[in-house]
Write an enzyme that holds these catalytic residues in place. Structure first.
Site, PDB file in Angstrom:
ATOM      1  N   VAL A   8     -15.863  -9.882  11.155  1.00  0.00           N
ATOM      2  CA  VAL A   8     -16.554  -9.039  12.346  1.00  0.00           C
ATOM      3  C   VAL A   8     -16.228  -9.783  13.651  1.00  0.00           C
ATOM      4  O   VAL A   8     -15.909 -10.851  13.637  1.00  0.00           O
ATOM      5  CB  VAL A   8     -17.993  -9.175  12.002  1.00  0.00           C
ATOM      6  CG1 VAL A   8     -17.993  -7.802  10.888  1.00  0.00           C
ATOM      7  CG2 VAL A   8     -18.538 -10.327  11.627  1.00  0.00           C
ATOM      8  N   SER A   9     -16.471  -9.085  14.677  1.00  0.00           N
ATOM      9  CA  SER A   9     -16.456  -9.758  16.110  1.00  0.00           C
ATOM     10  C   SER A   9     -17.543 -10.604  16.433  1.00  0.00           C
ATOM     11  O   SER A   9     -17.148 -11.731  17.570  1.00  0.00           O
ATOM     12  CB  SER A   9     -16.240  -8.697  17.240  1.00  0.00           C
ATOM     13  OG  SER A   9     -15.039  -7.969  16.721  1.00  0.00           O
ATOM     14  N   THR A  10     -18.795 -10.565  16.021  1.00  0.00           N
ATOM     15  CA  THR A  10     -19.621 -11.539  16.761  1.00  0.00           C
ATOM     16  C   THR A  10     -20.344 -12.017  15.516  1.00  0.00           C
ATOM     17  O   THR A  10     -20.526 -11.315  14.277  1.00  0.00           O
ATOM     18  CB  THR A  10     -20.528 -10.770  17.600  1.00  0.00           C
ATOM     19  OG1 THR A  10     -21.286  -9.598  16.782  1.00  0.00           O
ATOM     20  CG2 THR A  10     -19.917 -10.346  18.765  1.00  0.00           C
TER      21      THR A  10
END
Length: 185
Positions: A8-10
């Site tokens: 996931v990006s964050t």
């Protein structure tokens, strides 16, 4: 062995959906990252790749979890093929152990790249229109013209910069950014 990779990006996003799908796909180990797919230095991916042996399968929930550019995806899958490791994307139904799977991978990777580029183009066009309408992006300025004038007056009276910044509700670096020593008069 089937090895999974989830990303996931964050930090505030969750991997639950991806991890469940990878477990159902029979992955014995799952490596994860909490960062952009555009970054090349993803420790979870590097670790996953180091665990893969001939005959193993790298499994991801969706193609875009593995990388952002067509070239990057194609290079990675080619590297896996050279090591006699297969690749599988659950959602995209890609399995490079078959001829049709390798073809479909190349088509899907190209479409994913096109989608990202279109999103980028639309974003740039939207920002350009907003600028023409007088809108400026980013955070609101901490230093208004009134605060700058107040800061100048307070500094002119001999008040220490630390006290001036506290008085105005800003940090000392913000004060110095807006009123460098060379401009204070």
């Amino acid at each position: 062995m089937r090895i999974g990779y989830a990303r996931v990006s964050t930090q505030d996003q969750h991997l639950d959906l991806q991890e469940d799908a990878l477990a159902k796909a029979g992955c014995e180990k799952v490596f994860q990252d909490f960062m952009s797919g555009a970054r090349a230095d993803r420790p979870g991916l590097i670790d996953a790749l180091s665990h893969l042996r001939e005959g193993d399968v790298l499994v991801v929930w969706k193609l875009d979890r593995l990388g952002r550019s067509v070239k990057g995806l194609v290079d990675l899958v080619e590297e896996l093929a050279n090591r006699k490791v297969h690749f599988q994307s659950i959602t995209d139904q890609i399995d490079t152990s078959t001829v049709a799977g390798r073809f479909f991978f190349n088509v899907m990777a190209s479409m994913a790249q096109m989608e990202r580029e279109l999103i980028g183009e639309r974003t740039k066009a939207g920002l350009e229109v907003a600028r023409k309408l007088g809108r400026v992006g980013g955070r609101k300025r901490k230093m208004s013209d009134g605060k700058i004038e107040s800061a100048k007056k307070l500094l002119a009276t001999g008040m220490p910069p630390k006290d001036v910044s506290k008085n105005l509700g800003i940090s000392v670096p913000t004060l110095y950014r807006w009123l460098p020593a060379s401009r204070r008069v």
